[in-house]
Design a protein around this motif. Structure first.
Motif, short mmCIF file in Angstrom:
data_model
loop_
_atom_site.label_atom_id
_atom_site.label_comp_id
_atom_site.label_asym_id
_atom_site.label_seq_id
_atom_site.Cartn_x
_atom_site.Cartn_y
_atom_site.Cartn_z
N LEU A 178 0.58 -1.49 0.39
CA LEU A 178 0.42 -0.27 -0.04
C LEU A 178 0.56 1.56 0.65
O LEU A 178 0.66 1.66 -0.24
CB LEU A 178 -0.76 0.05 1.30
N THR A 179 1.87 1.30 0.72
CA THR A 179 2.38 2.86 0.71
C THR A 179 4.09 2.49 -0.18
O THR A 179 5.06 3.33 -0.41
CB THR A 179 3.51 2.74 1.95
N ALA A 180 4.06 1.71 -1.01
CA ALA A 180 4.84 2.13 -2.48
C ALA A 180 4.20 1.69 -3.62
O ALA A 180 4.69 1.09 -4.41
CB ALA A 180 5.80 0.15 -2.23
N PRO A 181 3.97 3.56 -4.12
CA PRO A 181 3.24 3.73 -5.65
C PRO A 181 4.17 3.86 -6.16
O PRO A 181 4.10 4.53 -7.35
CB PRO A 181 2.46 4.90 -4.81
N ILE A 182 5.59 4.82 -6.03
CA ILE A 182 6.83 4.97 -6.47
C ILE A 182 7.86 4.15 -7.03
O ILE A 182 8.92 4.29 -6.77
CB ILE A 182 7.39 6.34 -5.50
N PRO A 183 7.82 3.79 -8.54
CA PRO A 183 8.41 2.78 -8.52
C PRO A 183 9.71 3.54 -9.34
O PRO A 183 9.81 4.39 -9.53
CB PRO A 183 7.53 2.84 -10.31
N LEU A 184 10.77 3.24 -8.73
CA LEU A 184 12.50 3.48 -9.23
C LEU A 184 12.74 3.08 -10.38
O LEU A 184 13.52 3.38 -11.60
CB LEU A 184 13.59 3.19 -8.41
N ILE A 185 12.29 1.97 -10.72
CA ILE A 185 12.82 0.19 -11.16
C ILE A 185 11.75 0.17 -11.15
O ILE A 185 11.14 -1.14 -10.41
CB ILE A 185 13.15 -0.83 -11.46
N PRO A 186 10.23 0.17 -12.58
CA PRO A 186 9.05 -0.59 -12.77
C PRO A 186 9.54 -1.89 -12.14
O PRO A 186 9.71 -2.80 -12.79
CB PRO A 186 8.36 -0.29 -13.90
N GLY A 187 8.07 -2.71 -11.16
CA GLY A 187 8.47 -4.07 -10.79
C GLY A 187 9.73 -4.54 -9.97
O GLY A 187 9.50 -5.79 -9.89
N ALA A 188 10.43 -3.67 -9.95
CA ALA A 188 11.75 -3.88 -9.16
C ALA A 188 11.27 -3.38 -7.61
O ALA A 188 11.39 -3.82 -6.55
CB ALA A 188 12.65 -4.90 -9.84
N ILE A 189 12.29 -2.00 -7.47
CA ILE A 189 12.40 -1.43 -6.70
C ILE A 189 11.73 -0.37 -6.43
O ILE A 189 11.57 0.47 -7.32
CB ILE A 189 14.10 -0.73 -6.82
N HIS A 190 10.61 0.00 -5.10
CA HIS A 190 9.62 0.32 -4.98
C HIS A 190 10.22 1.79 -4.42
O HIS A 190 11.32 0.78 -3.48
CB HIS A 190 8.10 0.26 -4.93
N LEU A 197 19.74 2.38 -6.12
CA LEU A 197 17.96 2.46 -6.00
C LEU A 197 17.59 2.57 -4.21
O LEU A 197 16.49 2.76 -4.05
CB LEU A 197 17.40 1.98 -7.31
N LEU A 198 18.27 0.73 -4.03
CA LEU A 198 17.69 0.39 -3.32
C LEU A 198 18.14 0.89 -1.49
O LEU A 198 17.21 1.60 -0.92
CB LEU A 198 18.40 -1.10 -2.88
N SER A 199 18.95 1.50 -1.87
CA SER A 199 19.84 2.47 -0.97
C SER A 199 18.31 3.48 -1.35
O SER A 199 18.34 4.67 0.35
CB SER A 199 21.27 3.38 -1.21
N LEU A 200 18.14 3.91 -1.60
CA LEU A 200 17.43 5.57 -1.84
C LEU A 200 15.90 5.49 -1.46
O LEU A 200 15.45 6.17 -0.83
CB LEU A 200 17.52 5.78 -3.04
N SER A 201 15.62 4.06 -1.78
CA SER A 201 14.11 3.29 -1.49
C SER A 201 14.06 3.16 -0.07
O SER A 201 12.90 3.51 0.70
CB SER A 201 14.10 2.71 -2.49
N ASP A 202 15.45 2.27 0.61
CA ASP A 202 14.96 1.46 1.82
C ASP A 202 15.67 2.67 2.68
O ASP A 202 15.12 2.18 3.96
CB ASP A 202 15.27 0.00 1.93
N LEU A 203 16.95 3.07 2.97
CA LEU A 203 18.12 3.65 3.98
C LEU A 203 17.20 4.47 4.73
O LEU A 203 16.89 4.76 5.85
CB LEU A 203 19.54 3.32 3.65
N PRO A 204 17.30 5.66 4.13
CA PRO A 204 15.66 7.33 5.06
C PRO A 204 14.99 6.40 5.59
O PRO A 204 14.69 6.87 6.56
CB PRO A 204 15.37 7.84 3.86
#
Length: 187
Positions: free
Chosen positions: A33-45, A153-160
Motif C-alpha cells: 500500500l505504501t510503495a506507489p513510486i517505482p524507481l525501477i518498475p516491477g522491482a524497486i519502489h 536505488l535500493l539505498s534510496l528506497s529503503d535506507l531513509p
C-alpha cells in the motif's frame, strides 16, 4: 518490574506462528500500500514502511523480525506482481536481516531513552546497509538491474525510511506496550 530490566520469555508455538503470520501480513500489506513510486518498475519502489521488519524485530525478537521481513517481502512481491527468481533467495535473506539484526542488538526498553533511540536508528540503518547489496546481487543475477544502479536505488528506497521510521515508530509504539506489560516474550 522495571521495564529496563525486564526479562522476556519464549512464546508457545501457536502464539509464535500467529505473530509470524500477523507481522508478515502487516509487512506485506504495508509494503504493497505504501510503495506507489517505482524507481525501477516491477522491482524497486520507494518503500515508506521499510522499517517494519526492524520494528517487529525490536519488539518481538530476532526470529519474528527476520520472518516478518522475509515472508512479508515475499508475499508483497507475489501479491504486487514483483516476484522474480531472486525473490525467494536474495530478497528473502536480505530483507529478513533487516528484522534479525535489530532484534538481536536492540530491546524494547531502548525505545525509552534518547540514547536507546539513537542505538535503534544506527543498528537499523546498519541492517539496511547489509540488506542492500544482498538484494542488489539478486537483481543483477536475474537481469532486473545491474548491481551498481540497484545498490543506489535500493539505498534510496529503503535506507531513509529505515533510519527515520524505525526510531520514530519505536518511540511512539513501544512505550505504551511496555507500560501495559503487553510485551512479555521475544523470539
Amino acid at each position: 518490574m522495571e521495564v529496563s530490566s525486564m526479562k522476556y520469555g519464549k512464546p508457545d508455538a501457536t502464539t509464535a506462528i500467529a505473530y509470524i503470520a500477523v507481522t508478515s501480513a502487516i509487512t506485506a500489506v504495508g509494503f504493497l500500500l505504501t510503495a506507489p513510486i517505482p524507481l525501477i518498475p516491477g522491482a524497486i519502489h520507494w518503500r515508506v514502511l521499510a522499517f517494519l521488519p526492524c520494528l517487529f524485530g525490536i519488539i518481538y525478537g530476532p526470529v519474528i523480525g527476520f520472518l516478518s521481513g522475509a515472508i512479508g517481502n515475499t508475499l508483497w512481491a507475489i501479491i504486487g506482481g514483483y516476484f522474480n527468481p531472486a525473490t525467494p533467495v536474495f530478497d528473502l535473506v536480505g530483507v529478513g536481516l533487516t528484522g534479525l539484526i535489530p532484534g538481536l542488538l536492540c530491546k524494547p526498553s531502548d525505545a525509552l531513552s534518547r540514547r536507546g533511540l539513537v542505538k535503534i536508528a544506527v543498528i537499523s540503518l546498519a541492517s539496511g546497509i547489509v540488506m542492500v547489496p544482498i538484494v542488489a546481487i539478486g537483481f543483477d543475477l536475474v537481469g532486473v538491474a545491474p548491481f551498481g544502479p540497484a545498490v543506489a536505488l535500493l539505498s534510496l528506497s529503503d535506507l531513509p525510511p529505515i533510519l527515520v521510521g524505525t526510531p520514530l515508530a519505536a518511540r511512539i509504539i513501544v512505550p505504551p506496550l511496555l507500560r501495559r506489560n503487553v510485551i512479555r516474550w521475544r523470539l
